[in-house]
Design an enzyme around this catalytic site. Structure first.
Site, PDB file in Angstrom:
ATOM      1  N   ASP A   7      40.721  43.369  36.764  1.00 56.25           N
ATOM      2  CA  ASP A   7      39.901  43.469  37.949  1.00 56.25           C
ATOM      3  C   ASP A   7      40.811  43.998  39.055  1.00 56.25           C
ATOM      4  O   ASP A   7      42.040  43.912  38.966  1.00 56.25           O
ATOM      5  CB  ASP A   7      39.337  42.091  38.307  1.00 56.25           C
ATOM      6  CG  ASP A   7      38.465  42.108  39.547  1.00 56.25           C
ATOM      7  OD1 ASP A   7      37.659  43.041  39.704  1.00 56.25           O
ATOM      8  OD2 ASP A   7      38.615  41.184  40.375  1.00 56.25           O
ATOM      9  N   ASP A   9      39.930  43.986  43.029  1.00 54.24           N
ATOM     10  CA  ASP A   9      39.886  43.287  44.312  1.00 54.24           C
ATOM     11  C   ASP A   9      40.281  41.824  44.167  1.00 54.24           C
ATOM     12  O   ASP A   9      39.769  41.110  43.302  1.00 54.24           O
ATOM     13  CB  ASP A   9      38.484  43.393  44.918  1.00 54.24           C
ATOM     14  CG  ASP A   9      38.088  44.833  45.197  1.00 54.24           C
ATOM     15  OD1 ASP A   9      38.967  45.620  45.584  1.00 54.24           O
ATOM     16  OD2 ASP A   9      36.902  45.172  45.019  1.00 54.24           O
TER      17      ASP A   9
END
Length: 217
Positions: A7, A9
């Site tokens: 991922d 963010d």
């Protein structure tokens, strides 16, 4: 050699780039400063709570891309990278990428933020493969609509399965690093799920399932 999925963010970088881009547009006077800011904050809270309506959010987030030229958008993005993203790239995140790279693993970033925002960030991190929300583009201009399935929650799994098929690879011995409860559907699919500075819900799930928990902060 394995697939190492990340991922973006609040995992490899210490902010939400989608939210930060919205605030950057507010600062540039590119959007209504009151209405856009309020909506951006509301959608961020929905995301944190696991209640985000992704299509309603994308209606807000992609609209500004259709209202300005690519030249203007690209100029803004260069400023955005320097002022908002570069200070929030996590050195430990870069070290983690380097360790997987040295092992010969294939690196892949998968994010619910759109490709216009995240493409240059993935490039800065040295990750060639990116699955992101795809803004629709016609005749060189963004339309403000999304193309295909948004890479969010179960949509991340769907988009990843398509990517795996196209690249003739599998999730055997794969890793996935994420901070968010919204990524539970994908964390459940891999052999090595890792919670990175997780939100409270993901931390509880990771502890319950005996998943690894790390910090890159």
């Amino acid at each position: 050699m394995s697939l190492a999925i990340f991922d973006l963010d609040n995992t490899l970088i210490s902010i939400d780039s989608d939210h930060a881009w919205g605030q950057f547009l507010v600062e540039q006077g590119a959007v209504d400063p009151v209405r856009y800011h309020e909506a951006n904050e509301r959608f961020l809270e929905d995301y944190k709570n696991g209640t985000l309506d992704i299509h309603a959010y994308l209606e807000l987030a992609l609209k500004p891309l259709a209202e300005y030229s690519r030249e203007q958008l690209n100029a803004w993005h260069q400023q955005f990278m320097a002022s908002k993203i570069e200070p929030h790239i996590l050195p430990k995140g870069e070290e983690l990428l380097a360790r997987h790279r040295e092992r010969g693993d294939t690196l892949l970033i998968i994010t619910a933020t759109n490709r216009f925002v995240t493409g240059p960030i993935a490039e800065r991190l040295g990750v060639d493969d990116l699955i992101a929300v795809e803004p629709e583009c016609v005749d060189g201009r963004y339309t403000g609509r999304v193309h295909g399935t948004p890479s969010f929650r179960e949509g991340k799994v769907e988009r990843l399965e398509t990517w795996l098929s196209r690249n003739a690879t599998s999730l055997h011995d794969a890793w996935f690093y994420s901070d968010s409860l919204n990524d539970l559907p994908l964390l459940e699919k891999v052999d090595h799920p890792v919670a990175v500075d997780p939100d409270d819900t993901l931390r509880r799930e990771a502890e319950r399932r005996d998943w690894r928990i790390i910090s890159l902060r």
